[in-house]
Design an enzyme around this catalytic site. Sequence first.
Site, short mmCIF file in Angstrom:
data_model
loop_
_atom_site.label_atom_id
_atom_site.label_comp_id
_atom_site.label_asym_id
_atom_site.label_seq_id
_atom_site.Cartn_x
_atom_site.Cartn_y
_atom_site.Cartn_z
CG ASN A 92 -9.99 -31.22 4.96
OD1 ASN A 92 -9.76 -30.72 3.86
ND2 ASN A 92 -9.20 -31.00 5.99
CD GLU A 162 -19.95 -40.52 -2.95
OE1 GLU A 162 -20.03 -39.91 -4.02
OE2 GLU A 162 -20.47 -41.63 -2.77
CE LYS A 221 -22.71 -37.87 3.85
NZ LYS A 221 -22.45 -39.26 3.49
CB CYS A 277 -18.66 -39.37 8.21
SG CYS A 277 -17.71 -39.10 6.72
#
Length: 463
Positions: A92, A162, A221, A277
């Site tokens: 995290n 990701e 990202k 996120c």
Amino acid sequence: MKIQNICCIGAGYVGGPTMSVIAQKCPDIKITVVDVNASRIAAWNSDDLNQLPIYEPGLSEVIREARGRNLFFSTDVDLAIEQADMIFISVNTPTKTYGLGKGMASDLKYIELCARQIARVATTDKIVVEKSTLPVRTATAIKNILDNTGNPVQFQILSNPEFLAEGTAVMDLFNPDRVLIGGEETAKGLEAVQALVDIYSRWVPKEKILTTNVWSSELSKLTANAFLAQRVSSINAISELCEQTGANVTEVAKAIGMDSRIGSEFLKASVGFGGSCFQKDILNLVYIAKTYGLHQVADYWEQVILMNNHQRERFAHRIVKTLYNTVSDKKIAFLGWAFKKDTNDTRESAAIYVADYLLNEQALIQVYDPKVTAQQVYTDLNYLNSRTEVENEVLVKVHTSAYQACEDVHAIAILTEWEEFNTYDWELIYQKMQKPAFVFDGRNVLNKELLEKIGFTYSAIGR
Ligand code: NAD
Ligand code: UDX
């Protein structure tokens, strides 16, 4: 270079599903997912697949196939690091809650701990893959730590962010829009990139595997999440205007989404985006821009967050205003607590903010969510921290059935777009409620005509 042994540090919402899918697609590669959280690892190893630590549609089938064959979950971090040729870091990276950058920057302490542990344990060359979402240029810090161990072990750092979304993680991993791999533009760097490309290309079409330099990958990202969240805040801004003007936000979204340059995805007006996120990554982007002195850039992106805060507050305020400006001692049912459907994750869920607001107005809350536990709901609510368990259970009750949660309430608030809400016997729910019976649909999922015909006073976002 052929990878035979992978270690993934961090068995969370990303590490667990990502490695399960890689293991399923590559039965010849041994994959060990490790975590310091022993109870999480025990849950990943549970015989009862309903006890997995995270809920994701399709995940238990993948685990059933791969676990014990070439997929393992363990707390022995050192051993897994030592044996691996490739190590994914999937820990995290929350917003810092202390010191410099508090409330904005990403807390990189878990990342640094991983780098130090790899540096301490590794005796053979490794490819280290950043899977966690990281500020641009983090790879430099990881490389510095790894290159200064005093032993001859060689490390290559890749960035492989990701893009899965919770609730659709397994499908996203099976059919990603793209896989992004950033690496050093040196012979060794290119070789490492190719080793990871070879893994993904077992099931992802080659044209969807994008390779870039490390910094572009890291920044892409943060940028992708900022753009997605911006669309939600944009349509939410329009939703407020719709409520004032008689336009219907669902119709507006459809009309603009048919423009192929705009596209129809991510235009659902809602009580506000949640999840671990969007907010974290935009705050991080804002912080990075500020550290480079780019204040206009920082302000531009910060507005996405401010709009989201406003949307959550506006929804809660509307409930109070509609219920004759007081909710004191009134029961309000919350249908949904997760930040979106098909997940048990509640991090930054709009439900938490709306509940905090209403508890401050002395409302009593009755929660039902098909996948979130009572313990999680209580943990999420700051408002309850200073009170005893008995007091808390008076203020907030968590039910295992929506029908129970709606018993005797003045209003229902829809906080998550769970599909089952549309299958309910709303006539029966109406009978159980105080009258007039209000529904505040924070997800625009219920059938307005049907509810109004039954007798509900129905209001939704942007309509
Ligand atoms: P998470 O909190 O669910 O999981 C992280 C895990 O790492 C925890 O179980 C924690 O115990 C473990 N951990 C922390 N430090 C460790 C250490 N030193 N050694 C071993 N284990 C350690 O987090 P997550 O949601 O999986 O997110 C991980 C990263 O992926 C974050 O950077 C996040 O921004 C990014 N990301 C998340 C999502 C998502 O949908 N959740 C999607 C894309 C990217
Ligand atoms: C997001 C990104 O989509 C994903 O690519 C990234 O890897 C992690 O962050 P996630 O947070 O899991 O994924 O879910 P997402 O589907 O993006 O939804 C985020 C929040 O926005 C949810 O609260 C959702 O309900 C809300 N949302 C989404 C809307 O309110 N309206 C929309 O149109 C879309």
